[in-house]
Design a protein around this motif. Sequence first.
Motif, short mmCIF file in Angstrom:
data_model
loop_
_atom_site.label_atom_id
_atom_site.label_comp_id
_atom_site.label_asym_id
_atom_site.label_seq_id
_atom_site.Cartn_x
_atom_site.Cartn_y
_atom_site.Cartn_z
N TYR A 147 0.83 -1.20 0.00
CA TYR A 147 0.00 0.00 0.00
C TYR A 147 0.87 1.26 0.00
O TYR A 147 0.58 2.22 -0.72
N ILE A 149 3.83 1.65 -1.24
CA ILE A 149 4.43 1.85 -2.56
C ILE A 149 3.38 2.38 -3.54
O ILE A 149 3.64 3.33 -4.29
N LEU A 150 2.18 1.79 -3.51
CA LEU A 150 1.12 2.24 -4.41
C LEU A 150 0.80 3.72 -4.18
O LEU A 150 0.66 4.49 -5.13
N ALA A 151 0.71 4.10 -2.92
CA ALA A 151 0.39 5.49 -2.60
C ALA A 151 1.49 6.40 -3.11
O ALA A 151 1.24 7.46 -3.66
N VAL A 153 3.44 5.88 -5.62
CA VAL A 153 3.42 5.94 -7.08
C VAL A 153 2.42 6.98 -7.58
O VAL A 153 2.64 7.65 -8.58
#
Lengths: 232, 224
Positions: A147, A149-151, A153
């Motif tokens: 999560y 890393i996704l945020a 990105v």
Amino acid sequence: MQRLIASAGAKLLLGAWMVIVIVGAFFYAPAAVTLGEMSRIIYFHIPSAWIAVLAFLMCTVYSVGYLRKRRVDLDAGASFAAELGLLFCLIATVSGSIFAKSAWGSYWNWDPRETSIFVLLLIYGAYFALRSSIDDPSRRSSLSAVYGILAFVTVPLLVFVVPRIPAVQSLHPDGPIIQAGGGLDMDSKMFTVFMASLAGFTGVYAWAFNLRMRAWRVLNRAQEAEAVDRED
Amino acid sequence: MTSSSNWAREAVSVLAKDVTSEFRTRYALSAVLLFAITALAVVSFSVSPYSLEPDAQSAFLWTVLFFSAMTGLSRSFVREEEGRTALALRLAAAPEAVYLGKLLFNVVLQAAVSAVVLPLFLVLMDISVPLPGLLAASAAMGTLALASSSTIVAAIVSRANSRGALFAVLAFPISLPGLASAVRSSAVALSGTGSASGDLMTLAAYSTLMIASSLLLFDYVWND
């Protein structure tokens, strides 16, 4: 022993540095022409916002590290970075909001930078909501790393999107960092204090993070020893 | 691992399985559609005496679409965990294929919801659209963006304890760039002035970015 002395020395140095920054912010640096005494917020508000972003970056770096190496200390590092980031993000938001009230007349008006710091707060909040809702430690580590890393990105896209959100024009003085000019023209004294404050805040972040990691290691070792005792 | 044609075939099988089971139970579609229509009715009911600006119309439209996505899109993975079929799926297909299949299913589901909500919205709010093509394109791209960001979040949430509330909390900050661009370009379509090419490009870039990073990260969510 030598490391202990070195770290105590570094801590003292950091304390003295921050004292000098605070005194310098109020007595050495002159007030800005248009904003007056209120302009002194830049020595505390902008460094806090900078730490909030830096901690987010560190959280992502630790998360990537965890997914690659699966070491529990990297996961702990990611969560401590996020904790400190949340704290500094709150400080930046609240101090900025108080400044906004006295400078522009309202606590909150969805100015682009207010929007982006709000999103950062939401991301930190969601990160901890996720962590607290998973019981299994290794699953918690990897899901929250994903999560994080996704945020991270999506954040660069916000930089393009947020200024396009209609109806709000930025009230923020166009940064002392980005361009000198406008209401907040920094003279050399202000610039010195400002940079010293950035360095000092970064040092405080590093110190607090290090403290948290050391405490975690001690606790972790104690728990492991306990587990070994129980097995015997 | 497996070749790309294999992936594609497996992904289509996952999609077909989900569509079949959805067709049998009609759980997600009926719940989401009813939710969307309820939300739409609330909006239309409460603002019908006023004629709204295009900006506000577009904001209402996407509020309805976003929250209906939040009610429906988490089902794709939560159903596998609750039905205890996740393990079998893990054995049967490569993680990337599972992700792509679920993504396609979410796109189809959300597209179906948008296809019902958008015309109803225009009728109930009595809006004439100056640029219908752009509105359709914004709705399609926005739907893709919502589905691409929420599929991976659904996978994360299905492995956590408090699923219902957590999904919207986790999905919102990540969906925001896509959502904001969709609101902007729909507002342009509804008002007929301004240019939406930048927003459509942001939407395309956002969806690509989300799908690519989800493909890279999905394995860590799925196999832990």
